[in-house]
Motif scaffolding. Structure first.
Motif, PDB file in Angstrom:
ATOM      1  N   ALA A   1       0.836  -1.188   0.000  1.00 34.68           N
ATOM      2  CA  ALA A   1       0.000   0.000   0.000  1.00 34.68           C
ATOM      3  C   ALA A   1       0.875   1.244   0.000  1.00 34.68           C
ATOM      4  O   ALA A   1       2.013   1.221   0.477  1.00 34.68           O
ATOM      5  CB  ALA A   1      -0.887   0.007   1.243  1.00 34.68           C
ATOM      6  N   ALA A   2       0.337   2.324  -0.525  1.00 33.18           N
ATOM      7  CA  ALA A   2       1.035   3.606  -0.467  1.00 33.18           C
ATOM      8  C   ALA A   2       1.071   4.088   0.982  1.00 33.18           C
ATOM      9  O   ALA A   2       0.073   3.968   1.707  1.00 33.18           O
ATOM     10  CB  ALA A   2       0.317   4.627  -1.341  1.00 33.18           C
ATOM     11  N   PRO A   3       2.203   4.620   1.449  1.00 35.65           N
ATOM     12  CA  PRO A   3       2.292   5.056   2.850  1.00 35.65           C
ATOM     13  C   PRO A   3       1.191   6.027   3.268  1.00 35.65           C
ATOM     14  O   PRO A   3       0.669   5.924   4.376  1.00 35.65           O
ATOM     15  CB  PRO A   3       3.682   5.709   2.918  1.00 35.65           C
ATOM     16  CG  PRO A   3       4.468   5.005   1.866  1.00 35.65           C
ATOM     17  CD  PRO A   3       3.501   4.743   0.753  1.00 35.65           C
TER      18      PRO A   3
ATOM     19  N   LEU B   1       4.845  -1.702   2.329  1.00 32.02           N
ATOM     20  CA  LEU B   1       4.754  -0.350   1.783  1.00 32.02           C
ATOM     21  C   LEU B   1       5.256  -0.323   0.350  1.00 32.02           C
ATOM     22  O   LEU B   1       6.257  -0.959   0.018  1.00 32.02           O
ATOM     23  CB  LEU B   1       5.591   0.617   2.628  1.00 32.02           C
ATOM     24  CG  LEU B   1       5.143   0.848   4.070  1.00 32.02           C
ATOM     25  CD1 LEU B   1       6.107   1.808   4.743  1.00 32.02           C
ATOM     26  CD2 LEU B   1       3.732   1.388   4.118  1.00 32.02           C
ATOM     27  N   GLN B   2       4.557   0.435  -0.478  1.00 35.25           N
ATOM     28  CA  GLN B   2       5.043   0.664  -1.834  1.00 35.25           C
ATOM     29  C   GLN B   2       6.350   1.438  -1.781  1.00 35.25           C
ATOM     30  O   GLN B   2       6.534   2.309  -0.928  1.00 35.25           O
ATOM     31  CB  GLN B   2       4.014   1.445  -2.645  1.00 35.25           C
ATOM     32  CG  GLN B   2       2.757   0.683  -2.981  1.00 35.25           C
ATOM     33  CD  GLN B   2       1.757   1.532  -3.726  1.00 35.25           C
ATOM     34  OE1 GLN B   2       1.967   2.727  -3.923  1.00 35.25           O
ATOM     35  NE2 GLN B   2       0.656   0.929  -4.139  1.00 35.25           N
ATOM     36  N   ARG B   3       7.233   1.144  -2.702  1.00 35.98           N
ATOM     37  CA  ARG B   3       8.512   1.845  -2.767  1.00 35.98           C
ATOM     38  C   ARG B   3       8.524   2.722  -4.011  1.00 35.98           C
ATOM     39  O   ARG B   3       8.248   2.249  -5.114  1.00 35.98           O
ATOM     40  CB  ARG B   3       9.666   0.848  -2.817  1.00 35.98           C
ATOM     41  CG  ARG B   3       9.718  -0.052  -1.602  1.00 35.98           C
ATOM     42  CD  ARG B   3      11.000  -0.830  -1.580  1.00 35.98           C
ATOM     43  NE  ARG B   3      11.073  -1.710  -0.421  1.00 35.98           N
ATOM     44  CZ  ARG B   3      12.177  -2.308  -0.027  1.00 35.98           C
ATOM     45  NH1 ARG B   3      13.306  -2.130  -0.697  1.00 35.98           N
ATOM     46  NH2 ARG B   3      12.163  -3.097   1.028  1.00 35.98           N
ATOM     47  N   LEU B   4       8.862   3.975  -3.810  1.00 35.86           N
ATOM     48  CA  LEU B   4       8.922   4.891  -4.943  1.00 35.86           C
ATOM     49  C   LEU B   4      10.234   4.696  -5.709  1.00 35.86           C
ATOM     50  O   LEU B   4      11.293   4.474  -5.102  1.00 35.86           O
ATOM     51  CB  LEU B   4       8.836   6.338  -4.460  1.00 35.86           C
ATOM     52  CG  LEU B   4       7.524   6.749  -3.795  1.00 35.86           C
ATOM     53  CD1 LEU B   4       7.590   8.209  -3.423  1.00 35.86           C
ATOM     54  CD2 LEU B   4       6.340   6.474  -4.706  1.00 35.86           C
ATOM     55  N   PRO B   5      10.206   4.789  -7.013  1.00 36.48           N
ATOM     56  CA  PRO B   5      11.436   4.643  -7.811  1.00 36.48           C
ATOM     57  C   PRO B   5      12.274   5.912  -7.765  1.00 36.48           C
ATOM     58  O   PRO B   5      12.412   6.637  -8.744  1.00 36.48           O
ATOM     59  CB  PRO B   5      10.899   4.364  -9.215  1.00 36.48           C
ATOM     60  CG  PRO B   5       9.586   5.065  -9.252  1.00 36.48           C
ATOM     61  CD  PRO B   5       9.015   4.950  -7.862  1.00 36.48           C
ATOM     62  N   ILE B   6      12.837   6.192  -6.590  1.00 37.04           N
ATOM     63  CA  ILE B   6      13.617   7.411  -6.395  1.00 37.04           C
ATOM     64  C   ILE B   6      15.090   7.037  -6.282  1.00 37.04           C
ATOM     65  O   ILE B   6      15.463   6.197  -5.472  1.00 37.04           O
ATOM     66  CB  ILE B   6      13.178   8.164  -5.124  1.00 37.04           C
ATOM     67  CG1 ILE B   6      11.690   8.541  -5.221  1.00 37.04           C
ATOM     68  CG2 ILE B   6      14.027   9.400  -4.910  1.00 37.04           C
ATOM     69  CD1 ILE B   6      11.153   9.164  -3.952  1.00 37.04           C
TER      70      ILE B   6
END
Length: 284
Positions: free
Chosen positions: A103-105, A129-134
């Motif tokens: 899920a998105a934080p 938690l979803q991980r952002l491609p940063i």
């Protein structure tokens, strides 16, 4: 004898299930994917939905992740696999658009706040938690939703709500910021001999304030299946010691018989019998 006694013997959960099925005034919160309220194992159980609307049900689809997690805790005593604490009350907050987490934080933060606000005493988070491609050393911590989520965990702490979260199945060291928060109880799955699988997410914070737990015998696996065992133990302990504070219950369930084990990146195995003894002595 509870039908799950043999499966959960490594955690000594029978010390609690032999004494209570849970009290209706102990409210267990579950934040997860879509939950099917028409599932036969959940029929007539005291389950309330808050926040997001309930998705439509496909009668031919197998039970989803959220339904299985709720059933682990709330399934009626006569179900093929009964819940750990079916006598408690349940408040369920599906995360919008999520069937199989992560899920998105920010979505998780709103969902956790919802179940805290409506009176949950313990909350189960069997999702990642979803991980952002940063790119860059900060990585997913750059997501502003992480700070919001950790603020919501502090809200839970101030309200005396115990938060139990799946540690993760990424096979890495450290874990996401959620499970490193000192108020959260991160849970690692284990086999019949108490050993975590190679896919387990481990770390110093997880070893310091988390627990290992066996998994329930159904379609779930890994930490998603182990976290409800700890959540159920907390709910049963509160049912047996209704006057105990959140700090006392959390301390009892996470306190190992052998304190020397705590420095490890692998948390100690849940010992529900010892937690009962600790709270009994405190309450005497």
């Amino acid at each position: 004898m509870h039908p799950l006694t043999g499966v959960l013997d490594p955690a000594h959960l029978s010390a609690l299930t032999a004494r209570t099925e849970g009290r209706p005034d102990v409210v267990v919160g579950v934040v997860d994917g879509a939950v099917d309220p028409g599932h036969p194992d959940l029929a007539l159980q005291p389950i309330r939905f808050v926040g997001a609307p309930i998705p439509g049900r496909d009668p031919d689809a197998p039970p989803g992740h959220g339904t299985l997690v709720v059933s682990s805790l709330a399934a009626r005593p006569t179900a093929p696999t009964p819940g750990i604490c079916p006598g408690c009350s349940f408040v369920v907050r599906p995360v919008p658009g999520v069937d199989v987490p992560p899920a998105a934080p920010v979505d998780l933060a709103y969902a956790l706040a919802d179940v805290v606000t409506v009176g949950a005493r313990v909350v189960n988070l069997s999702l990642a938690l979803q991980r952002l491609p940063i790119a860059g050393p900060a990585g997913p911590a750059d997501d502003p939703g992480i700070g919001m989520l950790l603020d919501t965990v502090e809200l839970a702490r101030r309200h005396g709500v115990v938060v139990v979260a799946a540690a993760g199945n990424d096979g890495e060291l450290g874990g996401p910021p959620l499970v490193r928060h000192p108020w959260v109880i991160p849970v690692v799955a284990c086999d019949d001999e108490g050993r975590p699988p190679p896919t387990s997410t481990l770390g110093r914070a997880i070893g310091r304030h988390g627990l290992t737990a066996p998994v329930l015998p159904h379609e779930l696996s890994g930490t998603s299946a182990a976290a409800p065992v700890v959540t159920g133990a907390v709910a049963l302990l509160w049912s047996l010691f209704p006057g105990a504070s959140a700090e006392a219950v959390r301390d009892a369930v996470t306190r190992p018989r052998s304190p020397a084990r705590r420095p490890s990146v692998v948390p100690p195995l849940l010992d529900a019998a010892y937690a009962y003894e600790v709270l009994r002595d405190v309450s005497a």
